[in-house]
Design an enzyme around this catalytic site. Structure first.
Site, PDB file in Angstrom:
ATOM      1  N   THR A  11     -21.086  -7.826 -14.219  1.00 58.05           N
ATOM      2  CA  THR A  11     -20.697  -7.131 -15.445  1.00 58.05           C
ATOM      3  C   THR A  11     -21.201  -5.696 -15.487  1.00 58.05           C
ATOM      4  OG1 THR A  11     -20.730  -9.238 -16.649  1.00 58.05           O
ATOM      5  CG2 THR A  11     -20.772  -7.227 -17.963  1.00 58.05           C
ATOM      6  N   ASP A 110     -29.017 -11.135  -5.882  1.00 57.26           N
ATOM      7  CA  ASP A 110     -29.783 -10.983  -7.118  1.00 57.26           C
ATOM      8  C   ASP A 110     -30.837 -12.073  -7.259  1.00 57.26           C
ATOM      9  OD1 ASP A 110     -27.691 -12.837  -7.326  1.00 57.26           O
ATOM     10  OD2 ASP A 110     -27.425 -12.514  -9.480  1.00 57.26           O
TER      11      ASP A 110
END
Length: 258
Positions: A11, A110
């Site tokens: 995002t 991540d």
């Protein structure tokens, strides 16, 4: 050393500058896999200028991205405008941790960066909850090794799906309701998503702990983690800087501790 750290999620994309002592600037942009290196440069140069910086002072770059098609352009940004070869998580960056899952190559960049950022700050073993587009629950061993975890839809995805699939349900903001029992449609939706996610978090933490032989400390991070602050006693620490701390540590490990 002036390091540009780029942490790209599905995002948002974070750009942060570290001067060797502290983080001196941070900016976020919406993730767009079609954005070119030149487009990134135009946007970033303006923000650097506003912070009294310029591309010429940046002499190192590290990139973590869960959007594979963007890595080419981010790498070119570093090569063309910083004149450096960037460290890229999953490619040329040595992490220095064991990845104890069946297919280590499947571990998201991540999640591995978070594992390192958490391990150097907190005594393990740990559960790291990262709330973003997806909500991940990762177990980090006492030695810093990545042990695996759980991936669930993010809270924003759940709210959008509820609105998209049910014609009479509106799009509403996510916030903590004062009561569980909603007195109107918006209140009922907010309660279901918010308290439903608290139940998801607490339930998965409990099940993970039941499978792990030692006590686990729970760390929450990510863009929407602050929503849950104070709403659950199952979370021990909220740490918004987990990922960039991990990126900084990986850079140090790959540059001889400089």
């Amino acid at each position: 050393m002036m390091l540009l750290a780029i942490e790209q999620g599905n995002t948002n994309t974070l750009f942060a500058v570290h001067d060797g002592q502290t983080w001196i600037a941070q900016w976020r942009a919406a993730t767009d896999s079609t954005r070119t290196a030149d487009e990134y440069a135009v946007w970033l140069s303006q923000l650097l200028h506003m912070a009294g910086l310029q591309f010429g002072v940046l002499d190192a770059c590290i990139i973590s991205s869960v959007v594979p098609q963007s890595i080419f352009n981010l790498r070119n940004l570093a090569r063309r405008y910083l004149h450096v070869e960037p460290l890229v998580i999953g490619e040329n960056a040595e992490l220095g941790i064991a990845v104890r899952i069946d297919k280590p190559s499947e571990a998201g960049a991540d999640r591995l960066v978070n594992a390192i950022g958490a391990h150097i700050m907190y005594e393990g073993p740990l559960i790291v909850i990262d709330s973003g587009t997806a909500t991940t629950f990762d177990v980090i061993g006492a030695d810093g090794g990545f042990e695996g975890g759980v991936i669930a839809p993010g809270i924003n995805l759940s709210m959008e799906a509820l609105h998209a699939a049910a014609a009479k349900l509106p799009r509403v903001a996510i916030q903590k309701p004062q009561r569980v029992i909603g007195k109107d449609t918006v209140g009922a939706m907010q309660s279901g998503v918010f308290w439903g996610y608290i139940a998801l978090i607490e339930g998965l933490i409990g099940r993970i702990k039941s499978e792990w032989p030692q006590p686990l400390t729970v760390i929450a991070t990510g863009g929407v983690a602050s929503l849950f602050h104070g709403a659950s006693l199952a979370i021990d620490h909220f740490d918004p800087d987990l990922t960039i701390r991990g990126l900084l540590e990986i850079h140090r490990r790959n540059s001889g501790g400089a």
